[in-house]
Design a protein around this motif. Structure first.
Motif, PDB file in Angstrom:
ATOM      1  N   VAL A  45       0.820  -1.212   0.000  1.00 34.04           N
ATOM      2  CA  VAL A  45       0.000   0.000   0.000  1.00 34.04           C
ATOM      3  C   VAL A  45       0.856   1.265   0.000  1.00 34.04           C
ATOM      4  O   VAL A  45       0.564   2.225  -0.715  1.00 34.04           O
ATOM      5  N   LEU A  46       1.904   1.302   0.797  1.00 34.45           N
ATOM      6  CA  LEU A  46       2.716   2.525   0.881  1.00 34.45           C
ATOM      7  C   LEU A  46       3.278   2.923  -0.475  1.00 34.45           C
ATOM      8  O   LEU A  46       3.261   4.093  -0.852  1.00 34.45           O
ATOM      9  N   SER A  47       3.786   1.950  -1.212  1.00 35.74           N
ATOM     10  CA  SER A  47       4.384   2.255  -2.515  1.00 35.74           C
ATOM     11  C   SER A  47       3.370   2.190  -3.645  1.00 35.74           C
ATOM     12  O   SER A  47       3.672   2.617  -4.765  1.00 35.74           O
ATOM     13  N   GLY A  48       2.181   1.660  -3.369  1.00 40.17           N
ATOM     14  CA  GLY A  48       1.149   1.536  -4.392  1.00 40.17           C
ATOM     15  C   GLY A  48       0.124   2.646  -4.294  1.00 40.17           C
ATOM     16  O   GLY A  48       0.306   3.729  -4.856  1.00 40.17           O
ATOM     17  N   ALA A  49      -0.942   2.400  -3.568  1.00 38.23           N
ATOM     18  CA  ALA A  49      -2.025   3.379  -3.469  1.00 38.23           C
ATOM     19  C   ALA A  49      -1.546   4.718  -2.922  1.00 38.23           C
ATOM     20  O   ALA A  49      -2.002   5.781  -3.351  1.00 38.23           O
ATOM     21  N   LEU A  50      -0.628   4.696  -1.962  1.00 34.50           N
ATOM     22  CA  LEU A  50      -0.160   5.937  -1.336  1.00 34.50           C
ATOM     23  C   LEU A  50       1.061   6.527  -2.034  1.00 34.50           C
ATOM     24  O   LEU A  50       1.544   7.603  -1.642  1.00 34.50           O
ATOM     25  N   GLU A  51       1.576   5.850  -3.053  1.00 32.86           N
ATOM     26  CA  GLU A  51       2.635   6.372  -3.933  1.00 32.86           C
ATOM     27  C   GLU A  51       3.846   6.921  -3.188  1.00 32.86           C
ATOM     28  O   GLU A  51       4.472   7.885  -3.619  1.00 32.86           O
ATOM     29  N   GLY A  52       4.188   6.334  -2.064  1.00 29.55           N
ATOM     30  CA  GLY A  52       5.365   6.777  -1.334  1.00 29.55           C
ATOM     31  C   GLY A  52       5.225   8.117  -0.640  1.00 29.55           C
ATOM     32  O   GLY A  52       6.225   8.689  -0.178  1.00 29.55           O
ATOM     33  N   ARG A  53       3.993   8.629  -0.545  1.00 24.33           N
ATOM     34  CA  ARG A  53       3.788   9.930   0.099  1.00 24.33           C
ATOM     35  C   ARG A  53       3.922   9.851   1.618  1.00 24.33           C
ATOM     36  O   ARG A  53       4.110  10.872   2.285  1.00 24.33           O
ATOM     37  N   THR A 102       8.521  -3.938   4.505  1.00 27.87           N
ATOM     38  CA  THR A 102       9.140  -3.319   3.341  1.00 27.87           C
ATOM     39  C   THR A 102      10.158  -4.248   2.686  1.00 27.87           C
ATOM     40  O   THR A 102      10.627  -3.976   1.587  1.00 27.87           O
ATOM     41  N   ASP A 103      10.486  -5.344   3.373  1.00 27.16           N
ATOM     42  CA  ASP A 103      11.462  -6.306   2.864  1.00 27.16           C
ATOM     43  C   ASP A 103      11.044  -7.691   3.355  1.00 27.16           C
ATOM     44  O   ASP A 103      10.923  -7.900   4.566  1.00 27.16           O
ATOM     45  N   PRO A 104      10.793  -8.637   2.461  1.00 24.88           N
ATOM     46  CA  PRO A 104      10.380  -9.978   2.891  1.00 24.88           C
ATOM     47  C   PRO A 104      11.351 -10.638   3.861  1.00 24.88           C
ATOM     48  O   PRO A 104      10.946 -11.506   4.635  1.00 24.88           O
ATOM     49  N   SER A 230      -4.406   0.063  -6.520  1.00 23.33           N
ATOM     50  CA  SER A 230      -3.175  -0.744  -6.551  1.00 23.33           C
ATOM     51  C   SER A 230      -1.931   0.088  -6.787  1.00 23.33           C
ATOM     52  O   SER A 230      -0.851  -0.237  -6.274  1.00 23.33           O
ATOM     53  N   ASP A 231      -2.057   1.178  -7.571  1.00 19.42           N
ATOM     54  CA  ASP A 231      -0.872   1.931  -7.987  1.00 19.42           C
ATOM     55  C   ASP A 231      -1.006   3.436  -7.833  1.00 19.42           C
ATOM     56  O   ASP A 231      -0.158   4.176  -8.327  1.00 19.42           O
TER      57      ASP A 231
END
Length: 281
Positions: A45-53, A102-104, A230-231
């Protein structure tokens, strides 16, 4: 008043997108809705829907430190790890996210966390929260499987394609084993159902017959609309009324009925064991 786990299969079935759609459409009625990203393969979600904001400084990984101490400390820490999905000025913090890994590689440190999280989610109703647990394609099994075992409903997100249904059939069999062997507070195998994304030739009846579980709701296959979730694709004011979100609202009604039925079913044996005076026989 519900703890609902969402699981998927390989091949990007749309578990996180579905979870976000449910998060945004779930009726609150004075409660809050929380989406917990508990996929051991990592959050999206952080890097997808929230676009890293939003800075990736809160989330599931931080709970590993608290879990090494007393469980009560993890509970206190948990509330500080949540972020509001709707960050518009003046928006209330009613739809919340526990960001995932953020990292598996971080998943190996979370073995003590899963059980404590399951305990927390089981009792979270007293805080007037409902919970959606995004287990991704692997989180329903292994150490994190306790989250599925303790949920009131476990929904397998599947598409109506041969590849997706074939993969889901194997996963459903594995989930049956997890839920059958559970002695937790969940609904067991009866709480297992499918949520069908209508891509491909197979409909509700065919998917239900193949998987051996009910398909309790469908979501329309709308890739452009789903890309908002998703993005982080541009969202206009018409998005709330688009086909995907309308379909999700209908799905929410079906999911709530499913959870209510499980609560009645689970409560019935206890009622049968009690006498008229309310004392155990």
């Amino acid at each position: 008043m519900a703890v609902i786990a969402l699981a998927g299969v390989p091949g990007s079935p749309g578990v996180t997108t579905t979870a976000l759609a449910l998060l945004r459409t779930w009726p609150l009625e004075g409660w809050r809705m929380l989406l917990a990203e508990c996929d051991p393969d990592g959050g999206a979600v952080l890097s997808g829907a929230l676009e890293g904001r939003v800075p990736a400084d809160r989330g599931l990984r931080n709970l590993a430190v608290s879990s090494r101490r007393q469980g009560q400390e993890l509970v206190a820490s948990f509330w500080t790890q949540l972020i509001a999905v709707d960050s518009r000025p003046g928006a209330e913090r009613n739809r919340l996210l526990l960001p995932g890994l953020t990292d598996p590689r971080q998943a190996s440190s979370l073995s003590p966390v899963w059980g404590q999280l399951a305990d927390l989610f089981t009792g979270i109703e007293q805080h007037q929260h409902d919970v959606l647990i995004d287990l991704g394609r692997s989180g329903a099994f292994g150490a994190s499987g306790v989250l599925a075992a303790r949920a009131e409903a476990v929904l397998m997100v599947v598409r109506g394609t041969l590849r997706s249904v074939h993969a889901a059939k194997a996963r459903v069999g594995m989930l049956r084993t997890v839920l059958d062997s559970s002695s937790g507070a969940g609904s067991g195998v009866k709480g297992l159902a499918a949520l069908l994304i209508t891509e491909g030739p197979y409909g509700q009846q065919e998917v239900s017959a193949e998987l051996g579980i009910p398909v309790i709701a469908t979501l329309p296959y709308r890739p452009k609309e789903a890309a908002v979730l998703s993005d982080g694709a541009p969202e206009d004011r018409r998005f709330a009324g688009c086909e995907l979100m309308r379909g999700t609202r209908t799905a929410v009604d079906s999911i709530q009925r499913h959870v209510a039925e499980q609560r009645i079913r689970v409560a019935a044996p206890l009622h049968d064991r009690l006498g008229v005076s309310g004392h155990a026989r």
